[in-house]
Design an enzyme around this catalytic site. Structure first.
Site, PDB file in Angstrom:
ATOM      1  N   CYS A  26       0.851  -1.176   0.000  1.00 19.15           N
ATOM      2  CA  CYS A  26       0.000   0.000   0.000  1.00 19.15           C
ATOM      3  C   CYS A  26       0.895   1.236   0.000  1.00 19.15           C
ATOM      4  O   CYS A  26       2.094   1.135   0.265  1.00 19.15           O
ATOM      5  CB  CYS A  26      -0.873   0.026   1.243  1.00 19.15           C
ATOM      6  N   LYS A  31       6.213 -11.400 -18.021  1.00 16.64           N
ATOM      7  CA  LYS A  31       5.702 -10.111 -18.507  1.00 16.64           C
ATOM      8  C   LYS A  31       4.351 -10.327 -19.177  1.00 16.64           C
ATOM      9  O   LYS A  31       3.422  -9.564 -18.958  1.00 16.64           O
ATOM     10  CB  LYS A  31       6.651  -9.485 -19.542  1.00 16.64           C
ATOM     11  N   ASN A  65       0.674   0.785   6.009  1.00 12.05           N
ATOM     12  CA  ASN A  65       1.188  -0.176   5.030  1.00 12.05           C
ATOM     13  C   ASN A  65       1.950  -1.229   5.814  1.00 12.05           C
ATOM     14  O   ASN A  65       2.866  -0.893   6.560  1.00 12.05           O
ATOM     15  CB  ASN A  65       2.130   0.540   4.053  1.00 12.05           C
ATOM     16  N   GLY A  66       1.561  -2.491   5.637  1.00  7.72           N
ATOM     17  CA  GLY A  66       2.221  -3.570   6.374  1.00  7.72           C
ATOM     18  C   GLY A  66       1.183  -4.554   6.858  1.00  7.72           C
ATOM     19  O   GLY A  66       0.039  -4.548   6.374  1.00  7.72           O
ATOM     20  N   ARG A  75       1.930   1.283  -6.025  1.00  5.61           N
ATOM     21  CA  ARG A  75       2.097   0.390  -4.882  1.00  5.61           C
ATOM     22  C   ARG A  75       0.836  -0.412  -4.576  1.00  5.61           C
ATOM     23  O   ARG A  75       0.865  -1.352  -3.782  1.00  5.61           O
ATOM     24  CB  ARG A  75       2.469   1.196  -3.638  1.00  5.61           C
ATOM     25  N   TRP A  77      -3.509  -2.079  -1.433  1.00  8.26           N
ATOM     26  CA  TRP A  77      -3.378  -3.399  -2.060  1.00  8.26           C
ATOM     27  C   TRP A  77      -3.846  -4.369  -0.989  1.00  8.26           C
ATOM     28  O   TRP A  77      -3.176  -4.581   0.014  1.00  8.26           O
ATOM     29  CB  TRP A  77      -1.917  -3.653  -2.440  1.00  8.26           C
ATOM     30  N   LYS A  79       3.855  -2.711  -7.194  1.00  5.69           N
ATOM     31  CA  LYS A  79       5.257  -2.605  -7.601  1.00  5.69           C
ATOM     32  C   LYS A  79       6.225  -2.960  -6.477  1.00  5.69           C
ATOM     33  O   LYS A  79       7.267  -3.550  -6.714  1.00  5.69           O
ATOM     34  CB  LYS A  79       5.538  -1.169  -8.060  1.00  5.69           C
ATOM     35  N   HIS A 100       9.884 -33.386 -22.364  1.00  8.20           N
ATOM     36  CA  HIS A 100       9.720 -34.048 -21.057  1.00  8.20           C
ATOM     37  C   HIS A 100       8.406 -33.630 -20.394  1.00  8.20           C
ATOM     38  O   HIS A 100       8.252 -33.801 -19.189  1.00  8.20           O
ATOM     39  CB  HIS A 100      10.918 -33.727 -20.157  1.00  8.20           C
ATOM     40  N   GLU A 152      11.227 -14.760 -18.219  1.00  5.31           N
ATOM     41  CA  GLU A 152      10.866 -13.357 -18.006  1.00  5.31           C
ATOM     42  C   GLU A 152       9.806 -12.905 -19.032  1.00  5.31           C
ATOM     43  O   GLU A 152       8.873 -12.178 -18.691  1.00  5.31           O
ATOM     44  CB  GLU A 152      12.128 -12.479 -18.090  1.00  5.31           C
ATOM     45  N   GLU A 189       1.540 -11.182 -16.591  1.00 13.55           N
ATOM     46  CA  GLU A 189       1.165 -10.156 -15.612  1.00 13.55           C
ATOM     47  C   GLU A 189       0.428  -8.976 -16.234  1.00 13.55           C
ATOM     48  O   GLU A 189      -0.418  -8.385 -15.571  1.00 13.55           O
ATOM     49  CB  GLU A 189       2.352  -9.703 -14.762  1.00 13.55           C
TER      50      GLU A 189
HETATM   51  C1  F6R Z   1       7.445  -8.256 -12.483  1.00 11.14           C
HETATM   52  C2  F6R Z   1       7.997  -7.639 -11.311  1.00 11.14           C
HETATM   53  C3  F6R Z   1       8.074  -8.445 -10.069  1.00 11.14           C
HETATM   54  C4  F6R Z   1       9.293  -7.994  -9.242  1.00 11.14           C
HETATM   55  C5  F6R Z   1       9.304  -8.707  -7.897  1.00 11.14           C
HETATM   56  C6  F6R Z   1      10.539  -8.372  -7.089  1.00 11.14           C
HETATM   57  O1  F6R Z   1       7.439  -7.389 -13.571  1.00 11.14           O
HETATM   58  O2  F6R Z   1       8.337  -6.495 -11.328  1.00 11.14           O
HETATM   59  O3  F6R Z   1       8.134  -9.804 -10.332  1.00 11.14           O
HETATM   60  O4  F6R Z   1      10.448  -8.296  -9.959  1.00 11.14           O
HETATM   61  O5  F6R Z   1       8.164  -8.346  -7.163  1.00 11.14           O
HETATM   62  O6  F6R Z   1      10.625  -6.998  -6.887  1.00 11.14           O
HETATM   63  P1  F6R Z   1      11.977  -6.294  -6.519  1.00 11.14           P
HETATM   64  O7  F6R Z   1      12.901  -6.436  -7.665  1.00 11.14           O
HETATM   65  O8  F6R Z   1      11.597  -4.884  -6.237  1.00 11.14           O
HETATM   66  O9  F6R Z   1      12.499  -6.997  -5.299  1.00 11.14           O
END
Ligand code: F6R
Length: 608
Positions: free
Chosen positions: A2, A485, A99-100, A27, A73, A603, A504, A481, A488
């Protein structure tokens, strides 16, 4: 996850809170609210939905100069206006944003209910408001301190009381919090972008600290009441960093910022003539690094994928065992002692709760800890033995893009740095690697100049229910990756596989028309990849290859080709990654998805 904000000043606070919350929306964005102190009363407005929806119902015609705000969130209780913050006590005279996670909230709630408190939400946060109500005796700071002595868990909170119309009290444990110092106004927030429009003077709040803000004064003390001297830091980055700058989405802007981010990240670090990588930040631990006999890379999500590439590349260059571990697994799996081991903890935000906890665990097991992060001043930078900053500027889009390629670059540079230090590669090899790395930003620029085929491929993928990404070696983590992407932001089921693993199990998923994206830059496994492409083509998959400009052979094997500039296979992941970011972006765009704020995600993952 949050975002919290607060401001005590001399002008109408509502627009300030809205502006700050918009900068924190990355966030969390399922619900939002603000509480303002209007005369001797607290006014709370909260909704399920985004800040823009909150903005549309707010009353901007009031004189309140003090207030707090929140973008949520959801953890405890569904997204709803009732569960949205701020939360108030029984009489509505204290309001809290948080937040927490308060881990013992259930027991506290029962206890408080037993003493007659009435709860209106399902959240853990609400107990804080009621605890403050019980202990309030004319001093909000004291009451907050008492309330916090009862709670277990993590928090960054901001609190106002209608008895103290100029005051905000804020505190932190395991969730980020910064204070911004203005002229006749002071601010508090989860993160600097929220404050950046109003001030560049910030104070980082540490765990166990409590802050009392009035419009003209800020004092910091420990939870035990000892006063703390804090230094004021001038925040880097500009207000424009947090704006879209003409791009439709932050994600697209950030994809296009990659050449700049990489140039900044390599600035002052690559010395081609000498064949040296110089990390001035690591001078104090140079000898310890020279002695390391193993490495553990610890990270989550996209950063974890960078870590897999780091493992392959470091093992190849440095010839010592490298393990790559999910932070959430490492921290609970009784890690082996880390004598002569380096723990590289990768986190673009520097606030990921699992990575911070895993790094603590690594340190207690004797590892030397090195953080790779994009956020100077983030918690990880204050807890690691040393840090390497990726210098990508603020990343707002929830899907990590420019920070990912900057992490890859940092790991390559670290590989050359350690290999040279241990005299495992000669000057010529090192010069070659450095000049190749220096060429990457320009090659990404030329890739970004022509994205027609990526858009065409996205038009096909957006019609599909699922899609698969395959690669080998250093392009296997890029396949993972690319799939992350894709899922998500477009919500299409996507998986990445090492191409050799298809037979496999995953091959069972391939039917007529299934989109398969194959990463096939020229290199030592090129012909193996062609074999794997044959296997999926034999099951009628629709295959798009990501291949070098000069590869004339590939069109015979696949349905379509996305070109990348010719580059040594070793460095190709920094180009294939950009292609897959754009593919996910355009697929999501054609599907009409919410690209910068995908559902259920945030994020900065500050809860475990
Ligand atoms: C995906 C993404 C997440 C972060 C993950 C770790 O696009 O951004 O998978 O990579 O939450 O976040 P950080 O790098 O901030 O520890």
């Amino acid at each position: 996850m949050c975002g919290i904000v607060g401001c005590t000043g001399n002008q109408s606070v509502t627009p300030i809170l809205v502006e700050s919350l918009k900068r924190l929306e990355y966030r969390g964005y399922d619900s939002a609210g603000i509480a303002t102190l209007n005369g001797a009363e607290i006014d709370v407005t909260k909704i399920e939905g985004k800040i823009s929806e909150l903005e549309s119902i707010l009353n901007f015609n009031n004189n309140a100069c003090v207030g707090i705000g929140h973008t949520r969130w959801a953890t405890h209780g569904v997204p709803s206006s009732t569960n949205a913050h701020p939360h108030v006590d029984c009489s509505g005279s204290v309001a809290v944003v948080h937040n927490g996670i308060i881990e013992n909230f259930q027991a506290l709630k029962e206890e408080l209910k037993g003493r007659g408190h009435i709860f209106s939400s399902e959240t853990d946060t609400e107990v804080i408001a009621h605890l403050i109500e019980e202990t309030y005796n004319g001093d909000l700071e004291c009451a907050v301190r008492d309330a916090l002595s009862r709670v277990d868990g993590s928090y960054a909170i901001a609190v106002i009381s209608d008895n103290e119309p100029d005051v905000i009290v804020a505190a932190r444990k395991d969730s980020p919090l910064v204070v911004g110092l203005g002229d006749g106004e002071n601010f508090v927030a989860s993160d600097i972008p929220a404050l950046r429009k109003f001030t560049n003077k910030v104070i980082y709040v540490n765990d166990g600290e409590i802050v009392r803000l009035t419009r003209n004064n800020v004092t910091v003390s420990t939870l035990d009441g000892l006063s703390v001297e804090k230094s004021v830091v001038i925040a880097s980055g500009s207000v424009q960093d947090a704006e879209r700058g003409g791009y439709e989405h932050f994600m697209l802007k950030e994809i296009h910022e990659q050449p700049k981010a990489l140039r900044e990240t390599m600035e002052d670090r690559l010395y081609e003539l000498e064949g040296n990588v110089d990390f001035k930040e690591l001078r104090a631990i140079e000898h310890a690094i020279e002695d390391i006999e193993s490495i553990s890379i610890i990270a989550c999500g996209t950063s974890y994928h960078a870590g897999i590439l780091g493992k392959y590349m470091l093992e190849d260059l440095v010839r010592i065992p490298v393990r790559v571990e999910y932070s959430s697994e490492f921290r609970y799996n009784n890690p082996l002692p880390g004598n002569k081991s380096l723990a590289i903890c990768i986190s673009q935000s520097g606030e990921t709760a699992d990575t911070l906890a895993a790094m603590n665990e690594a340190r207690s097991q004797g590892y030397l800890t090195l953080a790779v992060t994009n956020v100077d001043g983030s918690t990880i930078t204050r807890k690691a033995d040393e840090i390497l900053l990726t210098r990508s500027g603020t990343e707002i889009g929830v899907a990590a893009t420019k920070t990912f390629t900057a992490q890859l670059l940092t790991l390559y540079m670290l590989g050359v740095y350690i290999a040279r230090m241990k005299t495992l590669i000669d000057v010529e090899t090192s010069r070659y690697m450095i000049s190749s790395l220096k060429a990457v930003p320009g090659l990404i620029e030329s890739l970004l100049d022509d994205i027609n085929n990526i858009e065409k491929c996205a038009l096909q993928v957006c019609e599909a229910d699922c899609c698969y990404f395959i690669g080998r070696g250093l392009n296997y983590p890029i396949a993972l990756e690319g799939a992350l992407k894709m899922k998500e932001i477009s919500y299409i089921r996507a998986e990445g596989f090492p191409a050799g693993e298809l037979k496999h199990g995953p091959l069972a998923l391939i039917t007529t028309g299934t989109p398969v994206i194959a990463l096939v830059p020229k290199g030592k496994t090129y012909y193996k990849m062609l074999g794997n492409i044959k296997e999926v083509k034999a099951r009628n998959a629709n295959v798009t290859a990501v291949a070098n400009n000069s590869d004339d052979e590939i069109p015979k094997y696949v349905d379509s080709v996305i070109r990348i500039p010719d580059i040594d296979e070793l460095f190709s992941p920094m180009l294939t990654a950009v292609v897959l970011q754009l593919l996910a972006y355009y697929t999501a765009k054609f599907k009409g998805a919410e690209i910068d704020q995908p559902r259920n995600l945030a994020k900065s993952v500050t809860v475990e």
